[in-house]
Scaffold this motif. Structure first.
Motif, PDB file in Angstrom:
ATOM      1  N   PHE A   1      40.617 -26.023  90.360  1.00 53.28           N
ATOM      2  CA  PHE A   1      41.643 -25.033  90.657  1.00 53.28           C
ATOM      3  C   PHE A   1      40.914 -23.853  91.219  1.00 53.28           C
ATOM      4  CE2 PHE A   1      43.915 -27.171  87.363  1.00 53.28           C
ATOM      5  CZ  PHE A   1      45.157 -27.589  88.167  1.00 53.28           C
ATOM      6  N   LYS A   2      41.312 -23.486  92.514  1.00 56.01           N
ATOM      7  CA  LYS A   2      40.486 -22.355  93.168  1.00 56.01           C
ATOM      8  C   LYS A   2      41.620 -21.174  92.841  1.00 56.01           C
ATOM      9  CE  LYS A   2      39.454 -20.125  97.486  1.00 56.01           C
ATOM     10  NZ  LYS A   2      39.294 -20.424  98.759  1.00 56.01           N
ATOM     11  N   GLY A   3      40.966 -19.990  92.213  1.00 59.98           N
ATOM     12  CA  GLY A   3      41.999 -18.894  92.019  1.00 59.98           C
ATOM     13  C   GLY A   3      41.072 -17.585  91.974  1.00 59.98           C
ATOM     14  N   SER A   4      41.778 -16.415  91.232  1.00 64.11           N
ATOM     15  CA  SER A   4      40.941 -15.452  91.079  1.00 64.11           C
ATOM     16  C   SER A   4      41.123 -14.827  89.586  1.00 64.11           C
ATOM     17  CB  SER A   4      41.470 -14.252  92.006  1.00 64.11           C
ATOM     18  OG  SER A   4      42.690 -13.957  91.644  1.00 64.11           O
TER      19      SER A   4
ATOM     20  N   GLU B   1      43.934 -16.935  87.602  1.00 68.24           N
ATOM     21  CA  GLU B   1      45.317 -17.138  88.405  1.00 68.24           C
ATOM     22  C   GLU B   1      45.065 -17.917  89.479  1.00 68.24           C
ATOM     23  OE1 GLU B   1      49.238 -14.532  89.870  1.00 68.24           O
ATOM     24  OE2 GLU B   1      47.175 -13.705  89.994  1.00 68.24           O
ATOM     25  N   THR B   2      45.628 -19.250  89.286  1.00 70.87           N
ATOM     26  CA  THR B   2      45.712 -20.368  90.167  1.00 70.87           C
ATOM     27  C   THR B   2      47.419 -20.478  90.915  1.00 70.87           C
ATOM     28  OG1 THR B   2      45.906 -22.319  88.892  1.00 70.87           O
ATOM     29  CG2 THR B   2      43.830 -21.336  89.001  1.00 70.87           C
ATOM     30  N   PRO B   3      47.212 -21.399  91.992  1.00 70.93           N
ATOM     31  CA  PRO B   3      48.506 -21.721  92.382  1.00 70.93           C
ATOM     32  C   PRO B   3      49.491 -22.608  91.376  1.00 70.93           C
ATOM     33  CG  PRO B   3      46.899 -22.092  94.133  1.00 70.93           C
ATOM     34  CD  PRO B   3      46.226 -21.855  92.773  1.00 70.93           C
ATOM     35  N   ALA B   4      48.845 -23.026  90.374  1.00 71.04           N
ATOM     36  CA  ALA B   4      49.436 -23.849  89.288  1.00 71.04           C
ATOM     37  C   ALA B   4      49.773 -22.818  88.081  1.00 71.04           C
ATOM     38  CB  ALA B   4      48.449 -24.926  88.791  1.00 71.04           C
ATOM     39  N   GLY B   5      49.316 -21.664  88.213  1.00 69.96           N
ATOM     40  CA  GLY B   5      49.695 -20.838  86.985  1.00 69.96           C
ATOM     41  C   GLY B   5      48.255 -20.175  86.650  1.00 69.96           C
TER      42      GLY B   5
END
Length: 100
Positions: free
Chosen positions: A40-43, A59-63
């Motif tokens: 998962f890509k996130g910050s 925080e990822t697009p999936a939660g």
């Protein structure tokens, strides 16, 4: 040392160089080689530090994804709130809990 052996100081991982470890360079997996379902890509939105291990919230697009990592890894990378990261996981290390 008795028996003619040598006594060498162990080299901490952070001081080691993969170029000098037999087979280490060959065995490094590229990000492209990892199954896209296992990342998962996130910050980073939070870092909860402790002396030995710390928790990072991504925080990822999936939660929000939480990961427990060594505090020394946070310092070595160095990870900070707001950094873009790629969270990669192994299915054998995912725990599932029943809801409700």
């Amino acid at each position: 040392m008795a028996g003619g052996g040598s006594c060498r100081r162990p080299v901490p991982f952070h001081e080691s160089d993969p170029q000098h470890i037999p087979h280490a360079v060959e065995n490094v997996m590229s990000i492209a080689a990892i199954n896209s379902r296992n990342q998962f890509k996130g910050s980073i939105v939070a870092i909860h530090r402790a002396p030995v291990v710390s928790e990072i919230e991504v925080e990822t697009p999936a939660g929000i994804l939480s990961a427990v990592v060594t505090t020394s890894s946070i310092e070595r990378l160095p990870l900070r709130i707001g950094d873009e990261v790629l969270a990669v996981f192994k299915a054998t290390e995912v725990l599932v809990a029943k809801l409700g």
